[in-house]
Design an enzyme around this catalytic site. Structure first.
Site, PDB file in Angstrom:
ATOM      1  N   LYS A  89       0.834  -1.212   0.000  1.00 24.16           N
ATOM      2  CA  LYS A  89       0.000   0.000   0.000  1.00 24.16           C
ATOM      3  C   LYS A  89       0.866   1.257   0.000  1.00 24.16           C
ATOM      4  CE  LYS A  89      -4.199  -1.634   0.054  1.00 24.16           C
ATOM      5  NZ  LYS A  89      -5.073  -1.550  -1.060  1.00 24.16           N
ATOM      6  N   LYS A  96      -3.581 -11.507  -8.810  1.00 20.61           N
ATOM      7  CA  LYS A  96      -4.806 -12.239  -8.447  1.00 20.61           C
ATOM      8  C   LYS A  96      -6.055 -11.486  -8.905  1.00 20.61           C
ATOM      9  CE  LYS A  96      -4.885 -10.138  -3.921  1.00 20.61           C
ATOM     10  NZ  LYS A  96      -5.850  -9.947  -2.908  1.00 20.61           N
ATOM     11  N   LYS A 133     -10.943  -6.803  -6.460  1.00 21.93           N
ATOM     12  CA  LYS A 133     -12.107  -5.912  -6.591  1.00 21.93           C
ATOM     13  C   LYS A 133     -11.730  -4.647  -7.345  1.00 21.93           C
ATOM     14  CE  LYS A 133     -13.988  -7.167  -2.116  1.00 21.93           C
ATOM     15  NZ  LYS A 133     -13.021  -6.831  -1.067  1.00 21.93           N
TER      16      LYS A 133
HETATM   17  P1  TYM Z   1     -11.046  -8.943   0.926  1.00 18.58           P
HETATM   18  O1  TYM Z   1     -12.273  -8.102   0.985  1.00 18.58           O
HETATM   19  O2  TYM Z   1      -9.898  -8.435   0.130  1.00 18.58           O
HETATM   20  O3  TYM Z   1     -11.388 -10.388   0.414  1.00 18.58           O
HETATM   21  C1  TYM Z   1     -12.445 -11.139   0.991  1.00 18.58           C
HETATM   22  C2  TYM Z   1     -12.064 -12.608   1.019  1.00 18.58           C
HETATM   23  O4  TYM Z   1     -11.786 -13.080  -0.311  1.00 18.58           O
HETATM   24  C3  TYM Z   1     -10.483 -13.674  -0.358  1.00 18.58           C
HETATM   25  N1  TYM Z   1      -9.880 -13.368  -1.676  1.00 18.58           N
HETATM   26  C4  TYM Z   1      -9.388 -14.300  -2.499  1.00 18.58           C
HETATM   27  N2  TYM Z   1      -9.281 -15.639  -2.388  1.00 18.58           N
HETATM   28  C5  TYM Z   1      -8.750 -16.320  -3.430  1.00 18.58           C
HETATM   29  N3  TYM Z   1      -8.325 -15.704  -4.581  1.00 18.58           N
HETATM   30  C6  TYM Z   1      -8.400 -14.365  -4.726  1.00 18.58           C
HETATM   31  N4  TYM Z   1      -8.021 -13.795  -5.867  1.00 18.58           N
HETATM   32  C7  TYM Z   1      -8.948 -13.595  -3.661  1.00 18.58           C
HETATM   33  N5  TYM Z   1      -9.184 -12.276  -3.472  1.00 18.58           N
HETATM   34  C8  TYM Z   1      -9.755 -12.156  -2.250  1.00 18.58           C
HETATM   35  C9  TYM Z   1      -9.712 -13.009   0.774  1.00 18.58           C
HETATM   36  O5  TYM Z   1      -8.622 -13.807   1.185  1.00 18.58           O
HETATM   37  C10 TYM Z   1     -10.789 -12.886   1.830  1.00 18.58           C
HETATM   38  O6  TYM Z   1     -10.954 -14.088   2.529  1.00 18.58           O
HETATM   39  N6  TYM Z   1      -8.861  -7.941   5.302  1.00 18.58           N
HETATM   40  C11 TYM Z   1      -9.892  -8.730   4.668  1.00 18.58           C
HETATM   41  C12 TYM Z   1     -11.276  -8.501   5.257  1.00 18.58           C
HETATM   42  C13 TYM Z   1     -11.346  -8.718   6.723  1.00 18.58           C
HETATM   43  C14 TYM Z   1     -11.318  -9.960   7.417  1.00 18.58           C
HETATM   44  C15 TYM Z   1     -11.385  -9.638   8.788  1.00 18.58           C
HETATM   45  C16 TYM Z   1     -11.234 -11.291   6.989  1.00 18.58           C
HETATM   46  C17 TYM Z   1     -11.438  -7.725   7.657  1.00 18.58           C
HETATM   47  N7  TYM Z   1     -11.474  -8.287   8.876  1.00 18.58           N
HETATM   48  C18 TYM Z   1     -11.406 -10.628   9.777  1.00 18.58           C
HETATM   49  C19 TYM Z   1     -11.231 -12.284   7.985  1.00 18.58           C
HETATM   50  C20 TYM Z   1     -11.321 -11.953   9.328  1.00 18.58           C
HETATM   51  C21 TYM Z   1      -9.942  -8.359   3.207  1.00 18.58           C
HETATM   52  O7  TYM Z   1      -9.530  -7.289   2.817  1.00 18.58           O
HETATM   53  O8  TYM Z   1     -10.570  -9.275   2.411  1.00 18.58           O
END
Ligand code: TYM
Length: 345
Positions: free
Chosen positions: A125, A208, A211
């Protein structure tokens, strides 16, 4: 009859607590689905689950307030359209649970600048947005730890990109326990049913699915049938293997992960055999994958669209979810306050 069924379902229910969240920063994609949501769906019948929209985490990039709100409702709708049942799990917005920022504050006192600065996602970041290296970005893993520990979560279904954050959550939990009282918090572990989908690559082979990045090579749950077909047909391939049973390049094995996930077993096996025998036709494989993907995504897209027309209903779901989440969160925060010594009444 009803009583027996109920007793049976209670017996098969695990007491272990599952927590996971998705940031409200854009449209959900296949990486979110296979890396996270698919595991949620499998866990919702057997575990005590807390799933939330991480709207506080989305604030690190200063989103437009209208867009943020829209994204929260969309993420919620897309989760439900994927099969998450708000009757079975607590489904809520992170910002509706004030105990989370309270625990975040407590845990921040046990998190050190040096270790936070070393986190790879923080370093990324800093590179991507040098003009906005805020303290929220630095303490992102602390807020994540608070999200999980507020319910004493033991299992956390997430993709590979979140593993380092989970390791930090374990460290913060252990530090709190050591300082204030053994075993107050569990040390949360990553959980997934299949290793395959922990990282869904983008279709151009660069990074990967995401979003906000690689948007033309990411399949979103809101993509139209035509857009899905176009994106899949443009997916990176090559001239095919020249030696039998060759190792697959990662962009090809990513296509097989998707094919395995959404096509019939015989279909994906026949393409795997063709790969191993060096007579694979990637054009045919992509056409098949595109059609199977359209069949998979379109009902979710349509259901999510329908749900988003009814904000009143989504608001009711959020409210009920927040109530369930706060019941558990307030118990934890009361215990933490007592251990720390800030309970006066
Ligand atoms: P986020 O919003 O980026 O993604 C949500 C979930 O999707 C998974 N993910 C993927 N898995 C496989 N391949 C990909 N290309 C891919 N892109 C995203 C992420 O691993 C995630 O499980 N910090 C977290 C959100 C969060 C969170 C938490 C998760 C906040 N607090 C507490 C677990 C527990 C995040 O930004 O996920």
């Amino acid at each position: 009859m009803t009583i027996t069924t109920k007793r049976l379902s209670l017996q098969t229910m695990s007491t272990e607590i599952v927590v996971s969240g998705i940031r409200s920063t854009g449209h959900l994609h296949l990486g979110n689905y296979f890396g996270a949501i698919q595991n949620y769906l499998k866990m919702q019948d057997t575990y005590n689950c807390y799933f939330f929209v991480a709207d506080y985490h989305a604030l690190t990039t200063h989103p437009d307030p209208k867009l943020l709100r829209e994204n929260v409702f969309r993420v919620l709708a897309e989760n439900i359209a994927s099969g998450l049942d708000p009757e079975k799990v607590a489904l809520y917005a992170q910002s509706d649970v004030p105990e989370i920022p309270e625990l975040y504050l407590m845990l921040n006192m046990l998190a050190y600048k040096g270790e936070l600065e070393k986190v790879p996602t923080f370093k990324d970041k800093v590179r991507q947005q040098p003009e906005n290296v805020n303290a929220g970005l630095l303490t992102y893993p602390v807020l994540m730890a608070a999200d999980i520990l507020i319910h004493k979560g033991a299992k956390v279904p997430v993709g590979k990109d979140q593993e380092q954050h989970l390791e930090m959550a374990r460290n913060f939990a252990a530090r709190f326990n050591k300082r204030y009282g053994e075993d107050f918090f569990p040390e949360p572990q990553v959980f997934r049913f299949s290793q395959d989908a922990m990282k869904i690559m983008s279709l151009d082979g660069n990074g990967k699915m995401s979003k906000s990045e690689n948007v033309n090579a990411t399949i979103y749950l809101s993509d139209s049938d035509d857009v899905i077909r176009k994106k899949i047909m443009k997916a990176k391939t090559d001239g095919g293997p020249t030696e039998p049973n060759s190792e697959m390049p990662d962009y090809i094995s990513n296509l097989f992960v998707l094919l395995n996930a959404m096509s019939a077993t015989e279909t994906s096996q026949s393409y795997r055999d063709a790969f191993n025998n060096c007579n694979i036709r990637y054009g045919d494989m992509k056409k098949q994958l595109a059609e199977d993907m359209v069949a998979f995504v379109s009902p979710i897209r349509e259901k999510a669209f329908e749900l988003q027309q009814d904000h009143d209903m989504l608001r009711k779901i959020l409210k009920a979810g927040a109530e369930k989440a706060r019941a558990s969160a307030s118990e934890t925060i009361e215990g933490a306050r007592k251990l720390i010594g800030i309970n006066y009444y």
